[in-house]
Scaffold this motif. Structure first.
Motif, PDB file in Angstrom:
ATOM      1  N   UNK A  92       0.856  -1.202  -0.125  1.00 38.29           N
ATOM      2  CA  UNK A  92       0.139  -0.188  -0.014  1.00 38.29           C
ATOM      3  C   UNK A  92       0.984   1.205   0.013  1.00 38.29           C
ATOM      4  N   UNK A  93       0.403   2.402  -0.649  1.00 38.10           N
ATOM      5  CA  UNK A  93       1.230   3.569  -0.579  1.00 38.10           C
ATOM      6  C   UNK A  93       1.413   4.296   0.990  1.00 38.10           C
ATOM      7  N   UNK A  94       2.603   4.719   0.936  1.00 36.43           N
ATOM      8  CA  UNK A  94       2.888   5.254   2.224  1.00 36.43           C
ATOM      9  C   UNK A  94       1.981   6.122   3.008  1.00 36.43           C
ATOM     10  N   UNK A  95       1.526   5.769   4.353  1.00 35.42           N
ATOM     11  CA  UNK A  95       1.050   6.793   5.071  1.00 35.42           C
ATOM     12  C   UNK A  95       2.050   7.261   6.202  1.00 35.42           C
ATOM     13  N   UNK A  96       2.151   8.548   6.594  1.00 41.92           N
ATOM     14  CA  UNK A  96       2.966   8.942   7.365  1.00 41.92           C
ATOM     15  C   UNK A  96       2.387   9.975   8.312  1.00 41.92           C
ATOM     16  N   UNK A 117      -1.366  11.634   7.228  1.00 41.56           N
ATOM     17  CA  UNK A 117      -1.333  11.963   6.055  1.00 41.56           C
ATOM     18  C   UNK A 117      -0.933  10.814   5.023  1.00 41.56           C
ATOM     19  N   UNK A 118      -1.687  11.037   3.860  1.00 37.61           N
ATOM     20  CA  UNK A 118      -1.242  10.016   2.812  1.00 37.61           C
ATOM     21  C   UNK A 118       0.168  10.789   2.030  1.00 37.61           C
ATOM     22  N   UNK A 119       1.121  10.055   2.057  1.00 42.28           N
ATOM     23  CA  UNK A 119       2.584  10.718   1.292  1.00 42.28           C
ATOM     24  C   UNK A 119       2.097  11.001  -0.278  1.00 42.28           C
ATOM     25  N   UNK A 120       2.230  12.143  -0.531  1.00 40.66           N
ATOM     26  CA  UNK A 120       1.960  12.708  -1.987  1.00 40.66           C
ATOM     27  C   UNK A 120       2.693  11.790  -2.902  1.00 40.66           C
ATOM     28  N   UNK A 121       2.052  11.608  -4.152  1.00 44.15           N
ATOM     29  CA  UNK A 121       2.833  10.752  -5.175  1.00 44.15           C
ATOM     30  C   UNK A 121       1.850  10.793  -6.560  1.00 44.15           C
ATOM     31  N   UNK A 160      -3.112  18.134   5.949  1.00 46.57           N
ATOM     32  CA  UNK A 160      -2.322  17.261   4.775  1.00 46.57           C
ATOM     33  C   UNK A 160      -3.128  16.114   4.186  1.00 46.57           C
ATOM     34  N   UNK A 161      -4.155  15.449   5.304  1.00 48.49           N
ATOM     35  CA  UNK A 161      -4.805  14.341   4.667  1.00 48.49           C
ATOM     36  C   UNK A 161      -6.175  14.643   3.998  1.00 48.49           C
ATOM     37  N   UNK A 214      -9.149  12.419   9.282  1.00 49.97           N
ATOM     38  CA  UNK A 214      -7.878  11.934   9.585  1.00 49.97           C
ATOM     39  C   UNK A 214      -7.479  10.544   9.298  1.00 49.97           C
ATOM     40  N   UNK A 215      -6.465  10.054   8.614  1.00 52.84           N
ATOM     41  CA  UNK A 215      -6.337   8.724   8.257  1.00 52.84           C
ATOM     42  C   UNK A 215      -6.133   7.928   9.639  1.00 52.84           C
TER      43      UNK A 215
END
Length: 728
Positions: free
Chosen positions: A35-39, A42-46, A158-159, A399-400
């Motif tokens: 899965x895409x990174x969650x920091x 927030x979800x890390x932009x890509x 950010x999220x 929020x995530x």
């Protein structure tokens, strides 16, 4: 190998390499990845996480043999993970496929047919029809202009913000193919649709979850598959007449002086403009800006009602900590989203029209009854003040790492939230309507699967006050993408919301008014965010007022026509504003992202460039008559032509032979506080082809030819005066 059939939908299996053919769709390999990174929250932009390090499993190890439900197991060999598949019959000739793996993300490949394109995918601002590229499935603010993100990131968590051209307040994990079928993903988690990014003959869907469930919705035509989507997930509710009337915003402040609102309405009325509703912006949430203004609010609604207008106000999904009584009410019952320790989850967010403009806020938790009930008690204040509805703003900010009342967290809880929000609001509104004795108009911007039946009106969020991307041109694309996603009653912020490097001009406002007049919802924006501040043009300005008058009257005259189109939408799923390729997939003109059919019989081609004197238009099959200049030659489609455009007109054509039913041009308000719609209809017709159909609620017509010429017959449930205008 034939493994089963669901009605006319046949399911076939190829074992090596694995593929599953379901009707006109072929599913191939399964992809397994991370899965895409969650920091933090927030979800890390890509721009595109891609498939670079995903394992491909396309070898069938074992399966259950013919018959549904069918089960199989896939591997890629060489120690790769495995995936289990299950195929089951669904309702309405649909087929459901579930893929299960022990990885953080799962994807499904599909065969891309030559010339195939895809749409749906919820509300999009960059394109509505995709031949190649990636589309993210994540509820978030935007898109914005590139130069605006630095500022926006200061006021949006950010999220809740995706710095992508395909960002969307109302995404939908739904793909509609020009080949005539659709695919609906049941997952709520973050997902991506990838079209010809790995190979020219492949497209794929993936989600950030170990289980992917998708459904095949057959056609045979795109509109048939879209109809099945509505039957499966629901459609927008029956509208009131005035919802289709022109709305105007009196201002963006919490408390526009009533004397100023009187002046505005006086100017509009003196010019002969039609107005059904006024939109005020007293923010009952997040901070209870109505407190201490209760008398002024009741005076405001009484004024507009006395003038024959409906009036709407504002609610959001937030509650600010400084709104102590509302905060405590929600927190006591566990009605706010929480952190892992159990305390309410707060974050800095924008509240608008006050200082400070950023405060600590929390989200109502609509997964629990306490959250909905606490929110409903604030909504009751809006109704008690006399309002006829509200903007149901936001819904993108879960929020995530928040803990919600249904026990979920992450991107699934985030994407699911808009449907929970608007469903709870719909239930609360039903109770309030019963007590108040009037229907409430609720208009939303956020959405996901299942939002349509609980969101009677949708608007396109906060566009830029510009011509191109995220401005007027994107508003047209949003209309088309939402139409292909099962949303019919949609409109934009006429004039735009965000002014940065781009500013609203009188010419742009006039062109936006023209477009909105031929949208289901015609609704203006008087203000928004303006940095630096400037005086933006308004509909009551001398150089804009004649245009607002003309097109507000025309939008009102189209009321029966729009009501009939909404009836067809509720019955069949055909959108009110329909993209041409969904009707005729082989039309010339490429993506056709700047014109559409409004109802079945009006072809609309908005002007989207400053100073334009002409534009190309694609005409579908049949004869088409210039609505404003019927003396011009009839155009017979399918064809593509360059047409002249005037600064004071939007190009619109009437299908030859069609009967266009119009309200009298003397109707100035459709609100329940105004005199009722008179028993007279003006029928415009260019009799060169047979036609029959509804003209509006309780009215139908038939046009045919006999030995004496063309004959028009009208049937109505109630006595009706008919005036016919022969356009020949």
């Amino acid at each position: 190998m034939l493994i089963g059939a669901v009605g006319p939908t046949v399911v076939e299996l190829t074992e090596d390499p694995f593929s599953l053919r379901i009707g006109s769709l072929t599913a191939g390999a399964v992809r397994l990845g991370r899965a895409p990174e969650v920091r933090g929250p927030a979800l890390v932009d890509s721009a595109d996480p891609g498939h670079d390090d995903w394992a491909v499993v396309d070898r069938l190890e074992e399966h259950s043999g013919p018959g549904l439900p069918w089960r199989g197991r896939l591997t890629g060999g060489d120690g790769t993970p495995t995936a289990r598949l299950e195929v089951v019959a669904g309702p309405d000739a649909t087929v459901t496929v579930t893929v299960v793996a022990a990885t953080g993300a799962v994807g499904q490949d599909f065969l891309a047919l030559p010339g195939e394109q895809w749409c749906g995918l919820g509300e999009r601002s960059d394109r509505w029809l995709v031949a190649r590229g990636v589309v993210e499935l994540y509820v978030g603010e935007g898109p914005y202009q590139p130069e605006e993100y630095e500022l926006i990131s200061l006021v949006v968590p950010a999220w809740a913000l995706r710095n992508r051209r395909d960002a969307s307040y109302f995404p939908l994990p739904w793909v509609l193919s020009t080949a005539g079928h659709g695919v609906l993903v049941d997952n709520d988690e973050l997902g991506y649709a990838r079209f010809r990014t790995d190979a020219d003959d492949r497209w794929s869907l993936d989600v950030s979850a170990p289980v992917l469930t998708w459904r095949y919705l057959p056609g045979p035509a795109p509109l048939d598959a879209l109809g099945r989507l509505g039957r499966l997930t629901g459609r927008q509710a029956r509208p009131e007449r005035w919802w289709f009337g022109p709305w105007y915003q009196t201002g963006h402040d919490n408390h526009v002086p009533l004397d100023e609102e009187r002046r505005q309405l006086s100017v509009l009325r003196s010019a002969g403009a039609a107005t059904s509703a006024a939109e005020t912006h007293c923010r009952y949430l997040p901070l209870g800006e109505d407190r201490g203004w209760e008398g002024a609010e009741r005076a405001r609604t009484a004024f507009f009602h006395d003038e024959g207008l409906a009036v709407v106000s504002y609610l959001s999904a937030f509650c600010g900590e400084e709104y102590e009584e509302a905060w405590s009410d929600a927190a006591r019952g566990g009605g706010l989203q929480r952190r892992s320790g159990g305390e309410p989850y707060t974050f800095d967010a924008y509240v608008g029209a006050r200082q400070p403009a950023i405060v600590e806020e929390g989200h109502y938790d609509f997964a629990v009854a306490a959250g909905a009930a606490a929110w409903g008690r604030i909504a009751a204040r809006v109704v008690a003040a006399g309002y006829d509805g509200w903007m149901e703003d936001f819904g993108e900010y879960t929020p995530l790492d928040a803990r919600t009342g249904d026990g979920t967290t992450g991107t699934g809880a985030h994407n699911r939230y808009p449907t929970q929000f608007h469903a709870a609001a719909a239930r609360e509104a039903t109770t309030l309507e019963a007590g108040a004795g009037r229907r409430l108009a609720r208009f939303v911007r956020s959405g996901w699967t299942g939002t349509a039946p609980v969101a009677p009106i949708v608007w396109g969020g906060d566009p830029t006050c510009g011509w191109g991307f995220d401005g007027l041109a994107s508003a047209v694309i949003q209309l088309l993408s939402m139409a292909a996603s099962g949303i019919a009653l949609w409109g934009s912020d006429t004039g735009g919301f965000f002014s940065g490097e781009q500013r609203l001009t009188p010419e742009l406002l006039v062109r936006w008014i023209q477009f909105s007049a031929f949208c289901p919802l015609m609704r203006t924006k008087a203000g928004g965010v303006e940095l630096p501040p400037y005086r933006r043009p308004q509909i009551w300005d001398d150089d804009v007022l004649p245009h607002w008058t003309r097109w507000s009257v025309w939008h009102t005259r189209l009321n029966d026509y729009l009501m009939a189109a909404h009836d067809e939408y509720r019955e069949t799923g055909r959108p009110i504003a329909c993209p041409l390729p969904l009707v005729e997939p082989d039309l010339p003109g490429g993506a056709l992202d700047d014109e559409y059919l409004l109802g079945r019989d009006l072809l609309v081609a908005p002007v989207l460039h400053p100073g334009a004197t002409s534009r190309p238009v694609t005409f579908p099959s049949g004869p088409w008559v210039d609505l404003w200049h019927p003396d011009r030659p009839v155009i017979v489609g399918p064809t593509r032509r360059d047409v002249a455009v005037a600064p004071d007109e939007i190009p619109v054509w009437l299908r030859g032979g069609a009967v266009l039913g119009l309200l009298p041009d003397t109707v100035t308000s459709l609100a329940p506080y105004a005199p009722g719609v008179p028993p007279r209809r003006d029928l415009w017709v260019y009799p060169i082809a047979a036609w029959q159909g509804p003209l509006g609620p309780g009215i139908a017509a038939r046009l045919g030819e006999d030995e004496d010429g063309w004959v028009l017959r009208v049937e109505a449930d109630d006595p009706l005066e008919v005036r016919v205008r022969d356009l020949r």
